[in-house]
Motif scaffolding. Structure first.
Motif, PDB file in Angstrom:
ATOM      1  N   TYR A  60       0.817  -1.215   0.000  1.00 46.47           N
ATOM      2  CA  TYR A  60       0.000   0.000   0.000  1.00 46.47           C
ATOM      3  C   TYR A  60       0.849   1.262   0.000  1.00 46.47           C
ATOM      4  O   TYR A  60       0.344   2.354  -0.169  1.00 46.47           O
ATOM      5  CB  TYR A  60      -0.899   0.014   1.260  1.00 46.47           C
ATOM      6  CG  TYR A  60      -0.120  -0.241   2.553  1.00 46.47           C
ATOM      7  CD1 TYR A  60       0.657   0.761   3.124  1.00 46.47           C
ATOM      8  CD2 TYR A  60      -0.132  -1.486   3.164  1.00 46.47           C
ATOM      9  CE1 TYR A  60       1.388   0.529   4.277  1.00 46.47           C
ATOM     10  CE2 TYR A  60       0.597  -1.726   4.313  1.00 46.47           C
ATOM     11  CZ  TYR A  60       1.357  -0.722   4.858  1.00 46.47           C
ATOM     12  OH  TYR A  60       2.105  -0.955   5.991  1.00 46.47           O
ATOM     13  N   ALA A 103       9.174   8.186   9.874  1.00 46.55           N
ATOM     14  CA  ALA A 103      10.371   7.944   9.066  1.00 46.55           C
ATOM     15  C   ALA A 103      10.184   6.654   8.272  1.00 46.55           C
ATOM     16  O   ALA A 103       9.760   5.638   8.814  1.00 46.55           O
ATOM     17  CB  ALA A 103      11.608   7.830   9.964  1.00 46.55           C
ATOM     18  N   TRP A 105      11.648   4.079   7.542  1.00 47.94           N
ATOM     19  CA  TRP A 105      12.711   3.138   7.903  1.00 47.94           C
ATOM     20  C   TRP A 105      12.108   1.757   8.110  1.00 47.94           C
ATOM     21  O   TRP A 105      10.948   1.631   8.512  1.00 47.94           O
ATOM     22  CB  TRP A 105      13.364   3.546   9.237  1.00 47.94           C
ATOM     23  CG  TRP A 105      14.268   4.723   9.163  1.00 47.94           C
ATOM     24  CD1 TRP A 105      14.945   5.181   8.067  1.00 47.94           C
ATOM     25  CD2 TRP A 105      14.627   5.592  10.256  1.00 47.94           C
ATOM     26  NE1 TRP A 105      15.678   6.299   8.409  1.00 47.94           N
ATOM     27  CE2 TRP A 105      15.502   6.550   9.744  1.00 47.94           C
ATOM     28  CE3 TRP A 105      14.277   5.646  11.609  1.00 47.94           C
ATOM     29  CZ2 TRP A 105      16.054   7.563  10.526  1.00 47.94           C
ATOM     30  CZ3 TRP A 105      14.816   6.640  12.397  1.00 47.94           C
ATOM     31  CH2 TRP A 105      15.709   7.591  11.877  1.00 47.94           C
ATOM     32  N   THR A 134       6.912   7.279  14.469  1.00 51.10           N
ATOM     33  CA  THR A 134       6.739   5.969  13.848  1.00 51.10           C
ATOM     34  C   THR A 134       7.985   5.721  13.008  1.00 51.10           C
ATOM     35  O   THR A 134       8.246   6.423  12.041  1.00 51.10           O
ATOM     36  CB  THR A 134       5.403   5.879  13.071  1.00 51.10           C
ATOM     37  OG1 THR A 134       5.298   4.580  12.484  1.00 51.10           O
ATOM     38  CG2 THR A 134       5.246   6.939  12.010  1.00 51.10           C
ATOM     39  N   GLY A 136       9.345   2.348  12.468  1.00 49.50           N
ATOM     40  CA  GLY A 136       9.544   0.931  12.147  1.00 49.50           C
ATOM     41  C   GLY A 136       9.903   0.142  13.401  1.00 49.50           C
ATOM     42  O   GLY A 136       9.525   0.520  14.514  1.00 49.50           O
ATOM     43  N   ASN A 157       1.613   0.091  13.296  1.00 41.05           N
ATOM     44  CA  ASN A 157       0.328  -0.515  12.970  1.00 41.05           C
ATOM     45  C   ASN A 157       0.442  -2.008  12.672  1.00 41.05           C
ATOM     46  O   ASN A 157       1.421  -2.454  12.076  1.00 41.05           O
ATOM     47  CB  ASN A 157      -0.274   0.187  11.746  1.00 41.05           C
ATOM     48  CG  ASN A 157      -0.687   1.617  12.053  1.00 41.05           C
ATOM     49  OD1 ASN A 157      -0.909   1.965  13.215  1.00 41.05           O
ATOM     50  ND2 ASN A 157      -0.783   2.448  11.029  1.00 41.05           N
ATOM     51  N   ASP A 159      -1.821  -3.217  10.792  1.00 43.79           N
ATOM     52  CA  ASP A 159      -2.287  -3.048   9.409  1.00 43.79           C
ATOM     53  C   ASP A 159      -3.444  -3.948   9.001  1.00 43.79           C
ATOM     54  O   ASP A 159      -4.391  -3.498   8.380  1.00 43.79           O
ATOM     55  CB  ASP A 159      -1.138  -3.181   8.390  1.00 43.79           C
ATOM     56  CG  ASP A 159      -0.308  -1.916   8.318  1.00 43.79           C
ATOM     57  OD1 ASP A 159      -0.833  -0.845   8.674  1.00 43.79           O
ATOM     58  OD2 ASP A 159       0.870  -1.993   7.934  1.00 43.79           O
ATOM     59  N   ARG A 177       6.109  -7.242  14.306  1.00 39.02           N
ATOM     60  CA  ARG A 177       5.303  -6.091  14.706  1.00 39.02           C
ATOM     61  C   ARG A 177       4.949  -6.194  16.190  1.00 39.02           C
ATOM     62  O   ARG A 177       5.087  -5.241  16.943  1.00 39.02           O
ATOM     63  CB  ARG A 177       3.997  -6.045  13.914  1.00 39.02           C
ATOM     64  CG  ARG A 177       4.008  -5.571  12.481  1.00 39.02           C
ATOM     65  CD  ARG A 177       4.829  -4.412  12.159  1.00 39.02           C
ATOM     66  NE  ARG A 177       4.176  -3.167  11.837  1.00 39.02           N
ATOM     67  CZ  ARG A 177       4.836  -2.104  11.365  1.00 39.02           C
ATOM     68  NH1 ARG A 177       6.130  -2.138  11.135  1.00 39.02           N
ATOM     69  NH2 ARG A 177       4.214  -0.985  11.127  1.00 39.02           N
ATOM     70  N   ILE A 196      -5.320  -0.598   8.276  1.00 36.93           N
ATOM     71  CA  ILE A 196      -5.837  -0.020   7.030  1.00 36.93           C
ATOM     72  C   ILE A 196      -6.980  -0.893   6.534  1.00 36.93           C
ATOM     73  O   ILE A 196      -6.853  -2.120   6.566  1.00 36.93           O
ATOM     74  CB  ILE A 196      -4.740  -0.025   5.932  1.00 36.93           C
ATOM     75  CG1 ILE A 196      -3.435   0.579   6.438  1.00 36.93           C
ATOM     76  CG2 ILE A 196      -5.213   0.691   4.685  1.00 36.93           C
ATOM     77  CD1 ILE A 196      -2.299   0.559   5.411  1.00 36.93           C
ATOM     78  N   VAL A 229      -5.259   4.851   0.909  1.00 32.62           N
ATOM     79  CA  VAL A 229      -5.099   5.890  -0.100  1.00 32.62           C
ATOM     80  C   VAL A 229      -4.393   5.178  -1.248  1.00 32.62           C
ATOM     81  O   VAL A 229      -3.221   4.792  -1.104  1.00 32.62           O
ATOM     82  CB  VAL A 229      -4.218   7.050   0.430  1.00 32.62           C
ATOM     83  CG1 VAL A 229      -4.039   8.128  -0.623  1.00 32.62           C
ATOM     84  CG2 VAL A 229      -4.801   7.640   1.711  1.00 32.62           C
ATOM     85  N   LEU A 295       1.714  11.867   5.253  1.00 38.59           N
ATOM     86  CA  LEU A 295       3.172  11.749   5.138  1.00 38.59           C
ATOM     87  C   LEU A 295       3.604  12.212   3.751  1.00 38.59           C
ATOM     88  O   LEU A 295       4.374  13.158   3.600  1.00 38.59           O
ATOM     89  CB  LEU A 295       3.609  10.312   5.414  1.00 38.59           C
ATOM     90  CG  LEU A 295       3.433   9.868   6.876  1.00 38.59           C
ATOM     91  CD1 LEU A 295       3.762   8.386   7.033  1.00 38.59           C
ATOM     92  CD2 LEU A 295       4.313  10.680   7.829  1.00 38.59           C
TER      93      LEU A 295
END
Ligand code: SAM
Ligand code: DTB
Ligand code: SF4
Length: 317
Positions: A60, A103, A105, A134, A136, A157, A159, A177, A196, A229, A295
């Motif tokens: 995404y 970032a 990253w 945020t 990573g 997230n 996600d 995560r 998302i 998005v 972002l």
């Protein structure tokens, strides 16, 4: 209290997500009013402090190096501390109370760049705003350093569901995560974690993600719900826009299963009508990203947001 549970099953969450709409809204609004000051919304501003050329392959994301040739996104190195603090000052002047720095990253590496991010966190905190980053993945020492600098929240997230995850990201695991979230929790920094919708996942995947978030003990203090998005050049460029009702349902279900958390109406808000956004606030969202940019993509117009807040009679918290 009875409403705060950490033993949800995915099927229970799915049942809520798919319940008759008016029942869902009534339940969400009832819980919302029990745990939160009514008619309030938090304004959080976002800044990309390091943009693009990320080694991860999140399908995404316009910032992944894997799709850079097609997206044409301009990469930018880590911003200077002073330039970031200037942006934070402007966000505060515009009324934001939380400032989130992102970032691109894969994770945090010790060294000059991280030292600078720690200084950014200190600077934003000293300005009297909630600092959020945020970055990573990170380890315990890195989380502790951010905590010591005054970091309020770390965004990371999940996600989507673990079952759908591999369709979206192959360069890290769901467990990676969760491990990062555990370091954040142990450091004393609050957790901001959500996901998302609109990536091709089923309602069950949505329920499953909320189940995992709601079974963290304690719950994440903040839960961003993003509508995809779809950015040209990413593998998700052809995805259909999220239906407003699906977004409202997702927000309401997050509110019900995580009564105390701040639910943030996040990416994708620009594509929703004013009425849909207000329905999300009725469903229990009590924070929005505020400022013309997320972002790398556009966010709602600031004046339109202020008009929406005034029209709905909301107070900024
Ligand atoms: N690289 C770090 C990471 O992945 O945790 C931090 C930045 S990353 C851009 C932060 C979050 O933005 C992602 O986890 C994802 O949920 C969200 N995001 C990125 N691109 C998006 C898009 N096109 N639509 C909606 N949300 C998006
Ligand atoms: C989150 O859940 N959404 C924000 C924030 N956390 C970092 C990011 C949205 C990014 C949308 C795509 C872009 O602007 O690049
Ligand atoms: Fe990198 Fe984060 Fe984008 Fe994934 S979501 S490609 S980790 S910036």
């Amino acid at each position: 209290m009875d409403d705060i549970r950490t033993d949800w099953t995915a099927d229970e969450v799915l049942e809520i997500l798919e319940s008759p709409f008016l029942d869902l809204m009534y339940r969400a609004q009832t819980i919302h009013r029990q745990y939160h000051e009514e008619n309030t919304v938090q304004l959080a501003s976002l800044l990309s402090i390091k943009t693009g050329s990320c080694p991860e392959d999140c399908k995404y994301c316009p910032q992944s190096a894997h799709y850079a040739k097609k997206t044409g996104l301009k990469k930018e190195p880590l911003m200077d501390v002073d330039a970031v603090l200037e942006k934070a000052k402007q966000a505060k002047e515009h009324g934001a109370t939380r400032f989130c720095m992102g970032a691109a990253w894969r994770g945090v590496k010790d060294g000059e760049a991280f030292d600078n991010v720690v200084e950014m966190v200190r600077g934003v905190t000293d300005m009297g705003m909630e600092a959020c980053v945020t970055l990573g993945m990170l380890n315990q020492e890195q989380a502790d350093r951010l905590a010591e600098a005054g970091l309020k929240a770390y965004n990371h997230n999940l996600d989507t569901s673990p079952e759908f995850y591999e369709e979206i990201i192959t360069t890290r695991t769901y467990q990676d995560r969760l491990d990062t979230l555990e370091c954040v929790r142990k450091s004393g920094v609050t957790i901001c974690s959500g996901g998302i919708i609109g990536m091709g996942e089923s309602n069950w995947d949505r329920a499953r993600m909320l189940q995992i978030l709601a079974n963290l003990d304690p719950h994440p203090e903040s839960v961003p719900i993003n509508a995809l998005v779809s950015v040209d050049g990413t593998p998700m460029e052809q995805r259909q826009r999220v239906e407003p009702m699906e977004m409202i349902r997702m927000v309401a279900t997050a509110r019900i299963v995580m009564p105390k958390s701040r639910v943030r109406l996040s990416a994708g808000r620009k594509d929703f009508s004013k009425e849909t956004q207000i329905m999300c606030l009725m469903a229990g969202a009590n924070s929005i990203f505020y400022g013309e940019k997320l972002l790398t993509t556009a966010n709602n117009d600031v004046q339109e947001d202020l008009d929406l807040i005034a029209e709905a009679g909301l107070k900024v918290a």
